[in-house]
Design a protein around this motif. Structure first.
Motif, PDB file in Angstrom:
ATOM      1  N   PHE A   1      -9.207 -66.947  32.446  1.00  0.00           N
ATOM      2  CA  PHE A   1     -10.412 -66.138  32.645  1.00  0.00           C
ATOM      3  C   PHE A   1     -11.076 -66.405  33.989  1.00  0.00           C
TER       4      PHE A   1
ATOM      5  N   ASN B   1     -13.922 -70.691  30.954  1.00  0.00           N
ATOM      6  CA  ASN B   1     -14.146 -70.804  29.510  1.00  0.00           C
ATOM      7  C   ASN B   1     -13.503 -72.020  28.871  1.00  0.00           C
ATOM      8  N   LEU B   2     -13.567 -73.145  29.554  1.00  0.00           N
ATOM      9  CA  LEU B   2     -13.120 -74.382  28.903  1.00  0.00           C
ATOM     10  C   LEU B   2     -14.121 -74.739  27.813  1.00  0.00           C
ATOM     11  N   PHE B   3     -13.661 -75.477  26.802  1.00  0.00           N
ATOM     12  CA  PHE B   3     -14.551 -75.874  25.712  1.00  0.00           C
ATOM     13  C   PHE B   3     -15.309 -77.140  26.113  1.00  0.00           C
ATOM     14  N   PRO B   4     -16.629 -77.054  26.278  1.00  0.00           N
ATOM     15  CA  PRO B   4     -17.374 -78.210  26.797  1.00  0.00           C
ATOM     16  C   PRO B   4     -17.465 -79.363  25.808  1.00  0.00           C
ATOM     17  N   ASN B   5     -17.194 -79.079  24.544  1.00  0.00           N
ATOM     18  CA  ASN B   5     -17.276 -80.159  23.554  1.00  0.00           C
ATOM     19  C   ASN B   5     -15.986 -80.978  23.488  1.00  0.00           C
ATOM     20  N   MET B   6     -15.037 -80.655  24.362  1.00  0.00           N
ATOM     21  CA  MET B   6     -13.779 -81.398  24.348  1.00  0.00           C
ATOM     22  C   MET B   6     -13.482 -81.931  25.748  1.00  0.00           C
TER      23      MET B   6
ATOM     24  N   GLU C   1      -5.558 -78.772  21.833  1.00  0.00           N
ATOM     25  CA  GLU C   1      -6.178 -78.208  20.624  1.00  0.00           C
ATOM     26  C   GLU C   1      -5.305 -77.129  19.971  1.00  0.00           C
TER      27      GLU C   1
ATOM     28  N   LYS D   1     -14.945 -85.011  30.636  1.00  0.00           N
ATOM     29  CA  LYS D   1     -15.545 -83.839  30.002  1.00  0.00           C
ATOM     30  C   LYS D   1     -15.474 -82.689  30.999  1.00  0.00           C
TER      31      LYS D   1
ATOM     32  N   ASN E   1     -17.532 -80.481  31.872  1.00  0.00           N
ATOM     33  CA  ASN E   1     -18.706 -80.253  32.718  1.00  0.00           C
ATOM     34  C   ASN E   1     -18.760 -81.180  33.930  1.00  0.00           C
ATOM     35  N   GLN E   2     -17.892 -82.187  33.914  1.00  0.00           N
ATOM     36  CA  GLN E   2     -17.879 -83.106  35.049  1.00  0.00           C
ATOM     37  C   GLN E   2     -16.932 -82.630  36.147  1.00  0.00           C
TER      38      GLN E   2
ATOM     39  N   ARG F   1      -4.042 -75.136  30.153  1.00  0.00           N
ATOM     40  CA  ARG F   1      -4.303 -74.874  28.734  1.00  0.00           C
ATOM     41  C   ARG F   1      -3.559 -73.619  28.266  1.00  0.00           C
ATOM     42  N   ALA F   2      -3.572 -72.595  29.120  1.00  0.00           N
ATOM     43  CA  ALA F   2      -2.869 -71.366  28.748  1.00  0.00           C
ATOM     44  C   ALA F   2      -1.357 -71.607  28.694  1.00  0.00           C
TER      45      ALA F   2
END
Lengths: 215, 262, 248
Positions: free
Chosen positions: B102, B106-111, B119, B152, B154-155, B168-169
């Motif tokens: 994207f 759109n990475l998952f910030p909780n991971m 995942e 993380k 966000n870092q 990831r894709a």
């Protein structure tokens, strides 16, 4: 009418006038309570901006204490202390003070939401501080606080039944008295619930519309 | 039309219609992409390029027509004359073959970085954790993010996040990779890094790629086919060399002039 | 004053059990409220009108009728229909349903505040709906919900004082007893309010800790300063139980 029926319309019609009189008291308490809360809340919010911690810290503590302890217990407390004051007046006062602590947060957020540039523009125009507050900041801040005010009015309306504990005959107390006298709680208590819904739902819809418009 | 190898196209659009309200974005669009093709979609904004990718990822619902992946109906099919939805369960079977990167990562910030990558392989493909981690580490190596494995999201900087998103894709082993303006949200100086990673993937794999991009040089390097869109229709189609040096259609000439700024 | 202290000391054994009753109502009510909130919160944002409609009706119903009315209705009227519950169960059910309806709006608003890109990325990875919500969306929404849920928790604790009127021996009952023993309203109610305040303070502290933890898991947390954990954050009203705007 069938006596065995769980719901009796005769009883319902019989109790309705008393409930409507109670509703008037409920609305009265809400209006007076909110007026007190709005004014006192603003004063608290302004006092919280005092330059010295010696004002802010104690005030913060008192506000938190009132905000975080049960309204019901506060009502009875003040009612027991001030035996000579009419219960309804105590209701106005305690509701008003309790909600003033909520409203002070609404005002604080409203004042903080006024853009910095507004302060700077007022400084650039060399407006005196009092004038800046009255003519520039507060009018904008108060606009921001209208949805909060509306929401709390609805919330207070639903908390006025606590006044039953200090013998004020508002809607719930009226139902309770009728129920105790006639050994029938179904109709009065159910009707009270319906009346609450009939008033609070449309009001909260209005508030939500206002919220959406101001957002 | 394509360098088709074994007949069935990887992607096929048949009379696909997509409307947003009254606005017709795709009007009976037909095109196909052969296996292993690298196709770039260009055209002014609002011409329907991104919508095509989003339809292929089932992020939008078509209003008519068929989308086939390897010849299999994907989101809708005809039962007799009736155009019907394909239920989610069957869509998922087909969707396994499609992956997407994207614009906004759109990475998952909780991971963490690693958790983002493993995942879906674990929970969707049913891989063992060890297997998923091993593959993730290979991919992180490939995109140059090995040292950020346990960070993380966000870092990370935007460019780093996008490289993780690419890994990831790829971890899902897609047959088709959709790239939706993957460098548009990045600072100019890191665009090259991300494009370098993608060039490498294009060179070393045979994944079918469909990309929407404003990086014309990149499109030229990577793709073997370019489709020019305007108002939901293909106005021109050519190999990159022809498209960028000698476009035939007037709209293409105008568009390229505007984009390339000369 | 020394009589007051003596009465206070004598009543301490009762205080323990009274605090337990208040905590049972608060924790039990909160657990039920959270369950109700998840069901109604997700229910009110599904596509199916058959789920969404009833969810909205239930939310508006429990928000619109007063907690006081609900608790007494369950206590006095429900038995007429043949459902007799223990007073503690009545309190927990009333608190859970009422605050659950408010919390449902918090849940819904927070879920909606998670950027759509997160849903889309999960779809692109072919992750199934349930797994998507549980592993990707909810953990992010959770961090947004906590401050407002913390506020509702305090409201719920305050609401639990009503249980005294349906025969429960909670903290308010204990205050009332102490007042009878001492005949000193200021002392007994003063001490009682302090007890409520301490409970509320500890609950707030726990929720602040939960919030810091949730934020750290999103990589947004800094090491919390002591002031953040021990401080009392300004509350949001129960009525404003919607999350405004999205996350940046």
């Amino acid at each position: 009418m069938n006596d065995d029926a769980i719901w009796n319309w005769d009883t319902a019609w019989d109790v309705l006038p008393a409930l409507l009189r109670g509703l008037v008291v409920t609305i009265e308490a809400t209006v007076v309570g909110m007026v007190i809360a709005s004014i006192l809340g603003l004063l608290i919010a302004l006092a919280m901006r005092a330059p010295t911690r010696w004002v802010r810290a104690p005030l913060r503590f008192v506000v938190d204490f009132i905000r975080m302890t049960p309204l019901l217990v506060q009502l009875v407390f003040v009612w027991l202390l001030l035996v000579d004051v009419p219960p309804l007046v105590i209701g106005f006062g305690v509701l008003g003070v309790h909600y003033a602590t909520y409203m002070s947060e609404v005002y604080r957020a409203g004042i903080e939401a006024v853009p910095r540039g507004q302060w700077e523009a007022a400084t650039a125009l060399n407006l005196p501080k009092g004038r800046t507050w009255r003519a520039v900041i507060l009018p904008q801040a108060i606009r921001n606080t209208l949805p909060g005010l509306g929401n709390y009015a609805v919330s207070m309306f639903k908390e006025t039944p606590y006044l039953f504990a200090i013998t004020v005959v508002e809607m719930y107390q009226a139902a309770q008295q009728y129920g105790a006298l006639n050994f029938s709680y179904i109709e009065p208590l159910t009707l009270v619930g319906v009346l609450f819904l009939l008033v609070s739902y449309p009001t909260s819809l209005l508030v939500r519309r206002m919220e959406a418009r101001l957002a | 039309m394509t360098n088709a190898s074994n007949g069935t196209p990887a992607i096929e659009f048949k009379d696909v219609v997509k409307r947003f309200g009254d606005n017709v974005v795709l009007d009976k669009l037909n095109f196909s992409v052969a296996k292993g093709d690298r196709v770039t979609l260009i055209g002014p904004s609002g011409s329907g390029k991104t919508t095509i990718l989003r339809l292929l990822m089932t992020l939008e619902e078509a209003n008519g027509g068929l989308i086939l992946i390897d010849g299999d109906p994907y989101t809708h099919e005809y039962k007799g004359d009736k155009w019907v939805d394909i239920p989610e369960k069957r869509r998922r079977e087909v969707r396994k073959r499609v992956g997407m990167v994207f614009q906004q990562f759109n990475l998952f910030p909780n991971m963490t970085v690693l958790e983002n990558i493993i995942e879906a392989p674990i929970h969707v493909l049913g891989k063992s954790k060890a297997e998923a981690v091993q593959r993730a580490e290979e991919l992180l190596e490939q995109v140059g993010m090995t040292d950020k494995r346990d960070f993380k999201t966000n870092q990370l900087s935007g460019g780093q996040q996008q490289r993780v998103a690419i890994a990831r894709a790829l971890a899902m082993d897609p047959e088709i990779l959709l790239l939706d303006e993957v460098t548009s949200a990045l600072d100019p100086e890191i665009v090259a890094d991300v494009l370098g990673v993608l060039r490498e993937i294009a060179r070393t794999t045979d994944i079918t790629m469909l990309l929407v991009t404003h990086e014309m040089q990149f499109a030229r390097d990577v793709s073997n086919r370019v489709l020019m869109f305007d108002h939901g229709k293909i106005v021109e189609e050519a190999d990159p060399e022809t498209m960028f040096t000698n476009p035939g259609h007037e709209r293409t000439q105008e568009f390229l002039k505007a984009v390339l700024g000369n | 004053m020394s009589d007051d202290l003596q009465a206070l000391i004598d009543s301490l054994p009762n205080l323990g059990s009274a605090v337990v009753v208040t905590l049972e109502m608060t924790i039990g009510g909160a657990a039920l409220a959270m369950l109700v909130a998840l069901v109604l919160g997700f229910g009110s944002r599904t596509r199916s009108l058959w789920v969404r409609g009833p969810s909205r009706v239930v939310i508006e119903f429990f928000r619109g009728t007063s907690l006081v009315v609900q608790i007494f209705w369950l206590f006095y009227v429900l038995p007429v229909f043949g459902f007799k519950m223990e007073a503690l169960a009545v309190a927990i059910v009333a608190l859970g349903l009422n605050y659950g309806a408010y919390a449902a709006e918090v849940v819904r608003g927070s879920i909606e505040s998670v950027p759509t890109g997160q849903w889309e990325a999960a779809t692109a990875l072919n992750i199934g709906t349930f797994h998507k919500v549980r592993r990707v969306i909810f953990p992010q929404a959770w961090a947004l919900m906590i401050p407002q849920l913390a506020n509702l928790l305090i409201q719920l604790l305050k609401g639990s004082a009503l249980a005294f009127y349906i025969t429960l021996h909670d903290v308010y009952w204990w205050i009332d007893e102490l007042q009878r023993d001492t005949r000193d309203t200021f002392f007994s109610y003063g001490v009682g309010l302090v007890i409520y305040f301490v409970i509320a303070y500890i609950l707030t502290w726990g929720m602040n800790w939960a919030e810091e933890r949730a934020k750290r898991r999103l990589g947004r947390g800094t090491r919390p300063r002591l002031r953040d954990v021990f401080g009392l954050k300004p509350g949001v009203p129960t009525e404003i139980a919607r999350v405004k705007g999205g996350v940046a």
